[in-house]
Design a protein around this motif. Structure first.
Motif, PDB file in Angstrom:
ATOM      1  N   ARG A  20      52.842  18.166  48.841  1.00 46.67           N
ATOM      2  CA  ARG A  20      51.699  18.976  48.452  1.00 46.67           C
ATOM      3  C   ARG A  20      52.144  20.124  47.535  1.00 46.67           C
ATOM      4  O   ARG A  20      51.500  20.415  46.536  1.00 46.67           O
ATOM      5  N   GLU A  21      53.256  20.732  47.879  1.00 44.28           N
ATOM      6  CA  GLU A  21      53.731  21.844  47.058  1.00 44.28           C
ATOM      7  C   GLU A  21      54.100  21.410  45.647  1.00 44.28           C
ATOM      8  O   GLU A  21      53.837  22.115  44.671  1.00 44.28           O
ATOM      9  N   ARG A  22      54.696  20.262  45.561  1.00 41.39           N
ATOM     10  CA  ARG A  22      55.040  19.766  44.214  1.00 41.39           C
ATOM     11  C   ARG A  22      53.765  19.544  43.401  1.00 41.39           C
ATOM     12  O   ARG A  22      53.710  19.856  42.206  1.00 41.39           O
ATOM     13  N   ALA A  25      52.283  22.828  42.392  1.00 43.94           N
ATOM     14  CA  ALA A  25      53.082  23.454  41.332  1.00 43.94           C
ATOM     15  C   ALA A  25      52.767  22.857  39.964  1.00 43.94           C
ATOM     16  O   ALA A  25      52.620  23.566  38.966  1.00 43.94           O
ATOM     17  N   VAL A  26      52.681  21.533  39.901  1.00 39.96           N
ATOM     18  CA  VAL A  26      52.416  20.915  38.592  1.00 39.96           C
ATOM     19  C   VAL A  26      50.995  21.239  38.133  1.00 39.96           C
ATOM     20  O   VAL A  26      50.744  21.446  36.951  1.00 39.96           O
ATOM     21  N   GLN A  27      50.081  21.318  39.084  1.00 35.31           N
ATOM     22  CA  GLN A  27      48.700  21.719  38.763  1.00 35.31           C
ATOM     23  C   GLN A  27      48.688  23.117  38.142  1.00 35.31           C
ATOM     24  O   GLN A  27      48.006  23.363  37.145  1.00 35.31           O
ATOM     25  N   GLU A  28      49.460  24.000  38.737  1.00 30.25           N
ATOM     26  CA  GLU A  28      49.469  25.369  38.217  1.00 30.25           C
ATOM     27  C   GLU A  28      50.104  25.445  36.835  1.00 30.25           C
ATOM     28  O   GLU A  28      49.642  26.163  35.950  1.00 30.25           O
ATOM     29  N   LYS A  29      51.141  24.666  36.662  1.00 30.35           N
ATOM     30  CA  LYS A  29      51.852  24.709  35.382  1.00 30.35           C
ATOM     31  C   LYS A  29      51.049  24.035  34.265  1.00 30.35           C
ATOM     32  O   LYS A  29      50.985  24.524  33.138  1.00 30.35           O
ATOM     33  N   SER A  30      50.463  22.864  34.572  1.00 27.35           N
ATOM     34  CA  SER A  30      49.834  22.055  33.520  1.00 27.35           C
ATOM     35  C   SER A  30      48.327  22.249  33.432  1.00 27.35           C
ATOM     36  O   SER A  30      47.706  21.853  32.442  1.00 27.35           O
ATOM     37  N   GLY A  31      47.723  22.788  34.478  1.00 22.43           N
ATOM     38  CA  GLY A  31      46.274  22.921  34.466  1.00 22.43           C
ATOM     39  C   GLY A  31      45.553  21.699  35.011  1.00 22.43           C
ATOM     40  O   GLY A  31      44.335  21.688  35.143  1.00 22.43           O
ATOM     41  N   PHE A  32      46.307  20.644  35.310  1.00 24.34           N
ATOM     42  CA  PHE A  32      45.725  19.454  35.945  1.00 24.34           C
ATOM     43  C   PHE A  32      46.860  18.708  36.638  1.00 24.34           C
ATOM     44  O   PHE A  32      48.037  18.983  36.371  1.00 24.34           O
ATOM     45  N   VAL A  33      46.490  17.785  37.520  1.00 19.54           N
ATOM     46  CA  VAL A  33      47.524  17.026  38.217  1.00 19.54           C
ATOM     47  C   VAL A  33      47.667  15.648  37.570  1.00 19.54           C
ATOM     48  O   VAL A  33      46.770  14.816  37.683  1.00 19.54           O
ATOM     49  N   PRO A  34      48.754  15.396  36.902  1.00 21.73           N
ATOM     50  CA  PRO A  34      48.947  14.059  36.331  1.00 21.73           C
ATOM     51  C   PRO A  34      48.839  13.011  37.437  1.00 21.73           C
ATOM     52  O   PRO A  34      49.357  13.185  38.545  1.00 21.73           O
ATOM     53  N   ASN A  35      48.163  11.926  37.109  1.00 23.50           N
ATOM     54  CA  ASN A  35      47.832  10.953  38.148  1.00 23.50           C
ATOM     55  C   ASN A  35      49.026  10.318  38.834  1.00 23.50           C
ATOM     56  O   ASN A  35      48.909   9.831  39.964  1.00 23.50           O
ATOM     57  N   VAL A  36      50.164  10.298  38.175  1.00 25.52           N
ATOM     58  CA  VAL A  36      51.333   9.700  38.833  1.00 25.52           C
ATOM     59  C   VAL A  36      51.653  10.418  40.148  1.00 25.52           C
ATOM     60  O   VAL A  36      52.078   9.794  41.122  1.00 25.52           O
TER      61      VAL A  36
END
Lengths: 191, 191, 191, 191, 191, 191
Positions: A20-22, A25-36
């Motif tokens: 969940r944390e990963r 983190a990517v959501q915060e950095k990129s603005g969305f969660v890449p589907n992978v």
């Protein structure tokens, strides 16, 4: 809302904390969660192994630039007809290379792309590892060394090609969908 | 003494403790260290990711028997001309299946092997993921379900094929050599 | 300034009037001259024949929508590794379909694209004509008719695939370069 | 008792005397009757022609050692996915070469096998004859001559590859089953 | 009477005048109407474009002899399994080359045909354009120049290969039937 | 005088009597000696085995007509790019089938030839044996039985395909030249 993949995505709150944390983190950095991240989260042990492998090759310091590494991903993923990886890593390649044209060129036919002879040799080798690794041998190394690739760089080229051999097959099998956000990333001049 | 692979193997004592412990453990269990452990040890982060992925798919409980999983490895590795994986996992397959003939049959032509229709369907799918994953789609699933494979089993089949797509390319690229011990394992009746 | 192709481009004023007028017209309509016009202009008779063929198939009224025709071009050109046609017609496809994602999806793997079953059947057939026309036969027609394609529509699908078999080979042979303008066309919402 | 092949095997006593005598002789020499003899016996004229061809190439004196000839059989039969020939001739290769590892190595990927450069050149040529004979030409001969192969040796390499092109197809078509005895032959040290 | 193709042929009197005149002219010159004229006549705009392209490449003066151009057509059409083009242009090749054997040789395997090294280089290149144009590049040109081909000749070779990529696909798709007259043309000594 | 093959032809008087007699007999029957007899004569044991195999399949009585057998030879030899076998057996096919067009049709693309559905099924199977025998299995038999082929006929189809797999490779390797006489045989109406 289009599905992330053929398999259901578990609710974020049911995921192990590190997964969940990963994702957060990517959501915060990129603005969305890449589907992978969402598609693999249902198998936490595989999720952890995949991203550990990914980070070990794609995030470390080393002789290959980050743009070069993404070029390997885009070229080999195109050879494997992997929509997710070409679209997602195409976006990253445009950003890393600060070049809005390079990803489409490499995806369609890297032999016609605006790349250096060094990059061409790198991609020729990466594609051989991707498509016909049983014939890779000593005869392939001198051309790489002539372009300044060290033994560790050559390992990196081959290992990135190998990791995305795995990734392309998982994305193709699961019908992983590239997020809409990727398509336009890196195509517009920075203001 | 024949080389483990194209790349040098670091001295055991210079390895991180967890990598060294994994190597010592397999040595104690098997009586020798399979070369894949030695060949990958020089890159500890990749070593850890690879074996984490491997264990997540090959060692867990699940709908596929351990013999079935090894069958997938042998069949797809043969399609990728990977000497190390065919010889090493062929040995494990013989042992898991308690069948001294099965590995050679599956390696040369699984369509002619002494396997069940369920196993045949499993290997047809694994090979499609290995060789032409871009055409995998919904049409491939009903045949698998008819043979009793659950959605999780199908993920396992595809993921094992995908992991060994990576593994075969690394073994082929590094020229990883199967240990002599593998060739005879599981061929003789247990006394 | 990057070259249009491997062959020199004649000065506009030395071209026959009809060729020059066609080039001026496209320049006025698009704001730039797509390089295919410049690359072929040095052979006026071939230029005229090519664009006559193109217009006969791509510009006429008919059962296939203009977006469907461009989809055939993008999918078959990707199969032929043709950078010029994928990039240029990808742009036109985005515009015709009013869909900024569709061209990249179709180019990488049309089986995973957001297309209808009718479009999927159309592209399956177009790709068979592109890649293995010697096996095309009566058995291919019923599936197309079931999706509502008339005999004339089927001719159009095959003929577009065939025309771009020619076009892809000329673009690949001459090293025809897609204009930079194409890459971003149709990707941004209309204001 | 597993079937010899898809076709019934005639009773030994109904076979022509010469065919029966050949079968009895191989039984006495080997301790069992390899299934190829039983599978082909129902067509005595083809049986005689096949073994005459076989003996002319595999049993005569000549520049190629018997181990080299078996290597050609194993490598080309693996390329043709022929279970019978890989398993049966793999056994003979182990014995002729006095090497328990060589057959599995050559079968999976001869490029990675423990063979000499001369043997590598021999197998490269044999595989070209097996898989793409229409492109064989003068340009293939100098490399073979450099490794000491005479014109007669080169004929032998090509002819063995050609004979097993026939044999592999018959074994695959008939579903010829390798005898269980072959799998372990030549794998254990002679006492 | 065997059909011209899968699609109906319009009555001659319903065709536009220029199309009809072209058909009448070829009938008068050859003594029969090659079916390609009848099969394409139902689409006058495509008919005109196709024959304009054809004439621009096949009828003009230039560095390639007419026999050489027909050789390219026969070799590439054979690679594309196109019965119409191999049979029809095989007849023309026999006549142009005044050689009753050449067309069958080039159609089955041009590498074994009685052709000059210059013609061999020409056909190697034409086949690469036909079958794998995405890999054509600068490295292909020196061998052609060494055999005396000018830049314009090289364009002609590639363009003929490309035009028949189109033509082969249309003939295969429409099931275009070679006229019986072609089979014997150019096989008998002129009286 | 053009060479028979890459290897020298021994003087007729130095050949073993049976080989010489066979050559004399074919000369008397056909009016010329097909080059395959001369090319193989230098290896009498292989010569005898080859023609014994040939006669066992091509000359015997059986369920397949002689024209059907030659059709198998022409179609599979074309798939193997074998000039000698396509030209020589094309001539025999024209004569056996009393059809001057059939050989060229079958050689270029048997799917478009004027053949019956039974012949089409026969050639589909023969080609699968020729090109991908490792996938031949029970699933291939029902279609053949529906067209009236017995189990012995099916063996004949496969065995002819297999024998010419050998023959094509020997002809391609030796550069065996089709005699000029073959090209016109069976093309003219019998007076």
């Amino acid at each position: 809302m289009k599905p992330v993949s053929r398999y259901p995505v578990p609710p974020l709150e049911e995921l192990p904390q590190d997964v969940r944390e990963r994702i957060v983190a990517v959501q915060e950095k990129s603005g969305f969660v890449p589907n992978v991240f969402l598609a693999l989260a249902r198998r936490p042990a595989e999720f952890r192994a995949f991203f550990a492998y990914h980070d070990a090759l794609m995030e470390k310091e080393g002789g290959l630039s980050k743009a070069e590494r993404e070029m390997i991903v885009v070229a080999t993923s195109a050879a494997n007809d992997c929509q997710y990886c070409v679209v997602a890593h195409g976006a990253i390649l445009r950003i890393r290379a600060r070049n809005p044209l390079i990803a489409d060129q490499v995806a369609v036919n890297y032999r016609k792309a605006d790349i250096s002879p060094r990059e061409r040799a790198m991609l020729d080798f990466a594609l051989k590892v991707a498509l016909d690794s049983g014939t890779v041998g000593e005869a392939d190394f001198p051309a790489l060394r002539e372009h300044g690739f060290s033994e560790e760089d050559i390992w990196d080229i081959a290992a990135i090609s190998a990791l995305f051999a795995l990734s392309n097959r998982m994305a193709n099998f699961t019908g992983m969908r590239p997020n809409d956000e990727f398509y336009l990333m890196g195509r517009l001049p920075k203001k």
